[in-house]
Design a protein around this motif. Structure first.
Motif, mmCIF file in Angstrom:
data_model
loop_
_atom_site.group_PDB
_atom_site.id
_atom_site.type_symbol
_atom_site.label_atom_id
_atom_site.label_comp_id
_atom_site.label_asym_id
_atom_site.label_seq_id
_atom_site.Cartn_x
_atom_site.Cartn_y
_atom_site.Cartn_z
ATOM 1 N N GLN A 78 3.267 -2.290 4.001
ATOM 2 C CA GLN A 78 1.865 -2.686 4.194
ATOM 3 C C GLN A 78 1.479 -3.709 3.127
ATOM 4 O O GLN A 78 0.393 -3.681 2.553
ATOM 5 C CB GLN A 78 0.933 -1.474 4.163
ATOM 6 C CG GLN A 78 1.191 -0.488 5.268
ATOM 7 C CD GLN A 78 0.265 0.705 5.215
ATOM 8 O OE1 GLN A 78 -0.664 0.766 4.403
ATOM 9 N NE2 GLN A 78 0.501 1.666 6.087
ATOM 10 N N SER A 79 2.395 -4.631 2.896
ATOM 11 C CA SER A 79 2.238 -5.615 1.830
ATOM 12 C C SER A 79 1.119 -6.614 2.116
ATOM 13 O O SER A 79 0.356 -6.970 1.227
ATOM 14 C CB SER A 79 3.564 -6.345 1.610
ATOM 15 O OG SER A 79 3.482 -7.188 0.498
ATOM 16 N N GLU A 80 1.029 -7.070 3.345
ATOM 17 C CA GLU A 80 -0.021 -8.046 3.660
ATOM 18 C C GLU A 80 -1.408 -7.447 3.465
ATOM 19 O O GLU A 80 -2.308 -8.088 2.910
ATOM 20 C CB GLU A 80 0.131 -8.570 5.081
ATOM 21 C CG GLU A 80 -0.896 -9.652 5.390
ATOM 22 C CD GLU A 80 -0.578 -10.428 6.651
ATOM 23 O OE1 GLU A 80 -1.177 -11.508 6.797
ATOM 24 O OE2 GLU A 80 0.233 -9.972 7.468
ATOM 25 N N LYS A 81 -1.581 -6.227 3.890
ATOM 26 C CA LYS A 81 -2.875 -5.549 3.724
ATOM 27 C C LYS A 81 -3.216 -5.405 2.227
ATOM 28 O O LYS A 81 -4.333 -5.685 1.806
ATOM 29 C CB LYS A 81 -2.828 -4.184 4.411
ATOM 30 C CG LYS A 81 -4.155 -3.497 4.505
ATOM 31 C CD LYS A 81 -4.044 -2.230 5.349
ATOM 32 C CE LYS A 81 -5.387 -1.554 5.478
ATOM 33 N NZ LYS A 81 -5.323 -0.347 6.287
ATOM 34 N N ALA A 82 -2.236 -4.977 1.440
ATOM 35 C CA ALA A 82 -2.444 -4.837 -0.008
ATOM 36 C C ALA A 82 -2.738 -6.194 -0.632
ATOM 37 O O ALA A 82 -3.629 -6.325 -1.479
ATOM 38 C CB ALA A 82 -1.224 -4.206 -0.663
ATOM 39 N N TYR A 83 -2.010 -7.215 -0.209
ATOM 40 C CA TYR A 83 -2.201 -8.553 -0.765
ATOM 41 C C TYR A 83 -3.627 -9.049 -0.539
ATOM 42 O O TYR A 83 -4.274 -9.549 -1.462
ATOM 43 C CB TYR A 83 -1.194 -9.542 -0.159
ATOM 44 C CG TYR A 83 -1.377 -10.931 -0.699
ATOM 45 C CD1 TYR A 83 -0.911 -11.267 -1.961
ATOM 46 C CD2 TYR A 83 -2.059 -11.896 0.028
ATOM 47 C CE1 TYR A 83 -1.097 -12.545 -2.482
ATOM 48 C CE2 TYR A 83 -2.250 -13.176 -0.481
ATOM 49 C CZ TYR A 83 -1.770 -13.495 -1.731
ATOM 50 O OH TYR A 83 -1.974 -14.744 -2.258
ATOM 51 N N LYS A 84 -4.117 -8.913 0.672
ATOM 52 C CA LYS A 84 -5.472 -9.374 0.968
ATOM 53 C C LYS A 84 -6.504 -8.667 0.087
ATOM 54 O O LYS A 84 -7.402 -9.296 -0.472
ATOM 55 C CB LYS A 84 -5.804 -9.145 2.443
ATOM 56 C CG LYS A 84 -5.070 -10.056 3.384
ATOM 57 C CD LYS A 84 -5.405 -9.695 4.836
ATOM 58 C CE LYS A 84 -4.673 -10.543 5.831
ATOM 59 N NZ LYS A 84 -4.985 -10.147 7.224
ATOM 60 N N THR A 85 -6.375 -7.359 -0.034
ATOM 61 C CA THR A 85 -7.317 -6.578 -0.847
ATOM 62 C C THR A 85 -7.248 -6.970 -2.318
ATOM 63 O O THR A 85 -8.269 -7.250 -2.949
ATOM 64 C CB THR A 85 -7.027 -5.070 -0.690
ATOM 65 O OG1 THR A 85 -7.183 -4.718 0.683
ATOM 66 C CG2 THR A 85 -7.957 -4.230 -1.541
ATOM 67 N N VAL A 86 -6.043 -6.982 -2.866
ATOM 68 C CA VAL A 86 -5.865 -7.272 -4.290
ATOM 69 C C VAL A 86 -6.247 -8.713 -4.597
ATOM 70 O O VAL A 86 -6.921 -8.985 -5.582
ATOM 71 C CB VAL A 86 -4.425 -6.949 -4.737
ATOM 72 C CG1 VAL A 86 -4.144 -7.480 -6.132
ATOM 73 C CG2 VAL A 86 -4.176 -5.447 -4.678
ATOM 74 N N TYR A 87 -5.828 -9.646 -3.756
ATOM 75 C CA TYR A 87 -6.137 -11.051 -3.994
ATOM 76 C C TYR A 87 -7.649 -11.273 -4.076
ATOM 77 O O TYR A 87 -8.132 -11.944 -4.990
ATOM 78 C CB TYR A 87 -5.544 -11.942 -2.898
ATOM 79 C CG TYR A 87 -5.707 -13.402 -3.214
ATOM 80 C CD1 TYR A 87 -4.686 -14.104 -3.835
ATOM 81 C CD2 TYR A 87 -6.889 -14.084 -2.924
ATOM 82 C CE1 TYR A 87 -4.845 -15.444 -4.158
ATOM 83 C CE2 TYR A 87 -7.062 -15.407 -3.242
ATOM 84 C CZ TYR A 87 -6.031 -16.095 -3.857
ATOM 85 O OH TYR A 87 -6.196 -17.419 -4.191
ATOM 86 N N LYS A 88 -8.375 -10.725 -3.123
ATOM 87 C CA LYS A 88 -9.824 -10.923 -3.113
ATOM 88 C C LYS A 88 -10.475 -10.339 -4.371
ATOM 89 O O LYS A 88 -11.363 -10.957 -4.959
ATOM 90 C CB LYS A 88 -10.432 -10.317 -1.847
ATOM 91 C CG LYS A 88 -10.079 -11.100 -0.598
ATOM 92 C CD LYS A 88 -10.554 -10.396 0.660
ATOM 93 C CE LYS A 88 -10.103 -11.121 1.911
ATOM 94 N NZ LYS A 88 -10.495 -10.409 3.138
ATOM 95 N N ARG A 89 -10.019 -9.165 -4.791
ATOM 96 C CA ARG A 89 -10.589 -8.540 -5.999
ATOM 97 C C ARG A 89 -10.246 -9.347 -7.249
ATOM 98 O O ARG A 89 -11.125 -9.614 -8.083
ATOM 99 C CB ARG A 89 -10.103 -7.103 -6.148
ATOM 100 C CG ARG A 89 -10.768 -6.152 -5.161
ATOM 101 C CD ARG A 89 -10.351 -4.726 -5.341
ATOM 102 N NE ARG A 89 -10.924 -4.116 -6.524
ATOM 103 C CZ ARG A 89 -10.745 -2.849 -6.870
ATOM 104 N NH1 ARG A 89 -10.007 -2.052 -6.104
ATOM 105 N NH2 ARG A 89 -11.292 -2.361 -7.956
ATOM 106 N N LEU A 90 -8.977 -9.731 -7.379
ATOM 107 C CA LEU A 90 -8.562 -10.471 -8.575
ATOM 108 C C LEU A 90 -9.199 -11.849 -8.638
ATOM 109 O O LEU A 90 -9.638 -12.284 -9.705
ATOM 110 C CB LEU A 90 -7.040 -10.590 -8.640
ATOM 111 C CG LEU A 90 -6.266 -9.312 -8.893
ATOM 112 C CD1 LEU A 90 -4.772 -9.591 -8.947
ATOM 113 C CD2 LEU A 90 -6.728 -8.631 -10.176
ATOM 114 N N ASN A 149 0.805 -1.226 0.000
ATOM 115 C CA ASN A 149 0.000 0.000 0.000
ATOM 116 C C ASN A 149 0.832 1.266 0.000
ATOM 117 O O ASN A 149 0.367 2.317 -0.421
ATOM 118 C CB ASN A 149 -0.957 0.011 1.190
ATOM 119 C CG ASN A 149 -2.137 -0.904 0.982
ATOM 120 O OD1 ASN A 149 -2.485 -1.244 -0.140
ATOM 121 N ND2 ASN A 149 -2.754 -1.331 2.065
ATOM 122 N N THR A 150 2.050 1.182 0.524
ATOM 123 C CA THR A 150 2.918 2.354 0.563
ATOM 124 C C THR A 150 4.264 1.987 -0.039
ATOM 125 O O THR A 150 4.600 0.804 -0.172
ATOM 126 C CB THR A 150 3.118 2.884 2.001
ATOM 127 O OG1 THR A 150 3.742 1.871 2.784
ATOM 128 C CG2 THR A 150 1.796 3.293 2.628
#
Length: 150
Positions: free
Chosen positions: A121-133, A106-107
């Motif tokens: 903030q990679s884990e937070k970004a991963y969760k968001t992006v993974y779910k969307r993709l 995220n940053t």
């Protein structure tokens, strides 16, 4: 459906990008250095258009399945990359974590001491992006387009 990764800056050993879904900036991406000649595990993904697919095999998939049992359906893999295999979108912070894959965060930060970019903030970004993709992939083909705008 296409998502876009636009490479915006290059460090000594790293390449920073921005990831867009439906034209909306979602997070930063980090890869190894762009190289003319491929060095295994240390070269950015060639610019191009790649189909995303779930890879449900291997130790990395097993780790992510244990970490995220509620939503993990397989590693999101970029397929059809010449001279590359097992290229995933995953979490991590520095070029040392990429092994030729695309990290997301995220940053971002530029480390002046080493001359390289990092994502945080990679884990937070991963969760968001993974779910969307993964939701998009279940509905039909999804392609990731990587472009150099450095």
């Amino acid at each position: 459906m296409e998502i876009h990764v636009k490479r915006i800056r290059q460090g000594k050993n790293s390449t920073l990008s921005e990831l867009y879904i439906d034209g909306e900036f979602v997070c930063y991406g980090l890869e190894d250095l762009i190289r003319e000649e491929k060095i295994p595990g240390s070269t950015a993904i060639p610019a191009g258009r790649y189909k995303l697919a779930f890879n449900r095999y291997g130790s990395m998939n097993g780790r992510y399945k244990r970490w995220y049992p509620k939503f993990h359906k397989g590693m999101i893999e970029l397929t059809g990359i010449p001279n590359f295999s097992y290229v995933y979108i995953h979490k991590g912070n520095t070029h040392a974590n990429t092994a030729g894959c695309l990290l997301i965060g995220n940053t971002m930060r530029y480390d002046k001491n080493f001359g390289d970019y990092e994502v945080h903030q990679s884990e937070k970004a991963y969760k968001t992006v993974y779910k969307r993709l993964s939701a998009m992939m279940e509905k039909g083909a999804v392609y990731l387009v990587i472009s150099d705008v450095l």
